[in-house]
Design a protein around this motif. Sequence first.
Motif, PDB file in Angstrom:
ATOM      1  N   GLY A  13     -18.006  48.918  -4.317  1.00  0.00           N
ATOM      2  CA  GLY A  13     -16.990  49.962  -4.394  1.00  0.00           C
ATOM      3  C   GLY A  13     -15.633  49.386  -4.053  1.00  0.00           C
ATOM      4  O   GLY A  13     -15.493  48.160  -3.911  1.00  0.00           O
ATOM      5  N   ALA A  14     -14.680  50.264  -3.893  1.00  0.00           N
ATOM      6  CA  ALA A  14     -14.810  51.679  -4.200  1.00  0.00           C
ATOM      7  C   ALA A  14     -14.252  51.943  -5.595  1.00  0.00           C
ATOM      8  O   ALA A  14     -13.444  51.174  -6.114  1.00  0.00           O
ATOM      9  CB  ALA A  14     -14.063  52.523  -3.160  1.00  0.00           C
ATOM     10  N   ILE A  77     -19.853  53.067  -7.394  1.00  0.00           N
ATOM     11  CA  ILE A  77     -20.321  54.280  -6.721  1.00  0.00           C
ATOM     12  C   ILE A  77     -21.244  53.957  -5.547  1.00  0.00           C
ATOM     13  O   ILE A  77     -21.524  54.795  -4.700  1.00  0.00           O
ATOM     14  CB  ILE A  77     -21.059  55.211  -7.713  1.00  0.00           C
ATOM     15  CG1 ILE A  77     -21.132  56.645  -7.152  1.00  0.00           C
ATOM     16  CG2 ILE A  77     -22.438  54.684  -8.054  1.00  0.00           C
ATOM     17  CD1 ILE A  77     -21.717  57.664  -8.129  1.00  0.00           C
ATOM     18  N   TYR A  80     -20.306  54.906  -1.914  1.00  0.00           N
ATOM     19  CA  TYR A  80     -20.279  56.356  -1.711  1.00  0.00           C
ATOM     20  C   TYR A  80     -21.678  56.965  -1.785  1.00  0.00           C
ATOM     21  O   TYR A  80     -21.995  57.914  -1.068  1.00  0.00           O
ATOM     22  CB  TYR A  80     -19.363  56.973  -2.765  1.00  0.00           C
ATOM     23  CG  TYR A  80     -19.456  58.469  -2.934  1.00  0.00           C
ATOM     24  CD1 TYR A  80     -19.070  59.333  -1.917  1.00  0.00           C
ATOM     25  CD2 TYR A  80     -19.916  59.017  -4.135  1.00  0.00           C
ATOM     26  CE1 TYR A  80     -19.152  60.715  -2.093  1.00  0.00           C
ATOM     27  CE2 TYR A  80     -19.998  60.386  -4.319  1.00  0.00           C
ATOM     28  CZ  TYR A  80     -19.613  61.235  -3.289  1.00  0.00           C
ATOM     29  OH  TYR A  80     -19.694  62.595  -3.467  1.00  0.00           O
ATOM     30  N   SER A 150     -15.768  64.319  -6.798  1.00  0.00           N
ATOM     31  CA  SER A 150     -15.665  63.806  -5.419  1.00  0.00           C
ATOM     32  C   SER A 150     -14.345  63.092  -5.163  1.00  0.00           C
ATOM     33  O   SER A 150     -14.315  61.975  -4.636  1.00  0.00           O
ATOM     34  CB  SER A 150     -16.844  62.862  -5.148  1.00  0.00           C
ATOM     35  OG  SER A 150     -17.013  61.937  -6.219  1.00  0.00           O
ATOM     36  N   ARG A 154     -15.018  60.521  -1.822  1.00  0.00           N
ATOM     37  CA  ARG A 154     -15.117  59.078  -2.041  1.00  0.00           C
ATOM     38  C   ARG A 154     -14.099  58.302  -1.210  1.00  0.00           C
ATOM     39  O   ARG A 154     -14.257  57.101  -1.009  1.00  0.00           O
ATOM     40  CB  ARG A 154     -14.922  58.750  -3.517  1.00  0.00           C
ATOM     41  CG  ARG A 154     -16.107  59.120  -4.403  1.00  0.00           C
ATOM     42  CD  ARG A 154     -15.828  58.645  -5.820  1.00  0.00           C
ATOM     43  NE  ARG A 154     -16.791  59.132  -6.786  1.00  0.00           N
ATOM     44  CZ  ARG A 154     -17.632  58.369  -7.491  1.00  0.00           C
ATOM     45  NH1 ARG A 154     -17.633  57.057  -7.287  1.00  0.00           N
ATOM     46  NH2 ARG A 154     -18.440  58.891  -8.381  1.00  0.00           N
ATOM     47  N   GLN A 160     -18.563  55.751   4.935  1.00  0.00           N
ATOM     48  CA  GLN A 160     -19.534  55.132   4.038  1.00  0.00           C
ATOM     49  C   GLN A 160     -19.891  53.722   4.501  1.00  0.00           C
ATOM     50  O   GLN A 160     -21.060  53.322   4.455  1.00  0.00           O
ATOM     51  CB  GLN A 160     -18.966  55.118   2.620  1.00  0.00           C
ATOM     52  CG  GLN A 160     -18.700  56.510   2.065  1.00  0.00           C
ATOM     53  CD  GLN A 160     -17.631  56.528   0.987  1.00  0.00           C
ATOM     54  OE1 GLN A 160     -17.424  55.542   0.286  1.00  0.00           O
ATOM     55  NE2 GLN A 160     -16.942  57.650   0.856  1.00  0.00           N
TER      56      GLN A 160
END
Length: 254
Positions: A13-14, A77, A80, A150, A154, A160
């Motif tokens: 990510g992100a 992803i 997240y 999101s 996120r 996260q």
Amino acid sequence: MSVEQRLSFLVAGAQKCGTTALDGYLRLHPQLDMAQTKETHFFDDEVAVDWRAPDYSPLHAQFLGRPDQLRGEATPITLYWTPAHYRLLRYNPDLRFIVMLRHPTDRAWSHWRMNIRRDLDTLPFSEAIRSGRTRVLEDGEHAGLARHSSYIERGYFARQIASLATLFPLRNMLFLRQSDLLSDPDAVLARVASFLDIASFPSVDHLRLNVGDTPEGSAMSTEDADYLDALFAEGLNYLERLTGVRLERDSTES
């Protein structure tokens, strides 16, 4: 599954933080074998994979390189999508993670612009970031997790990362800023080479990938920016304490 087959690292990510450009750079290194498809979405697949007894062969079919190359892939992803964290631990407890970061207010704006271009949302930005808190519950495959609405969720990077750090040590994670990749990719790639314990990257030309046009007449309002900045302020302080990374607002449109 042999050790040679397993992925060694993942760009986790992100989203909308420069992962496409980083993936492009990683493909230039002769010691790295990147998945043929950027964003395999294997570990966040909630339909095709039986996670009680997962079959990794579709993932491994993405790789065509030599067995002595490090295998990696980029699915932003992953950071997240916290259910993926446990799946990754079972897959490879020594996995390393590269995490690209950007100020979450700018990330949210870029996320919305992408969704508008792809006809994944029709709401104005002001409404999307405010109604999205409940849309995530209505649209999500898991409580608090939704792929498209999101915009805010996120951006809670520290939350996260802390989840991932309950399963993998922080030393297995490299945190990079999109702004640094844009301004000095050679310096960023030197950090990547050191982290993955590979030879230095050759000098590279700047890549700007996955850049789209802002919808005509559209700009983030000061009111919306202030709203998001206030939501993310505490999380950004936590992120700096956790990772040492400080994020500033930027004008990057990608």
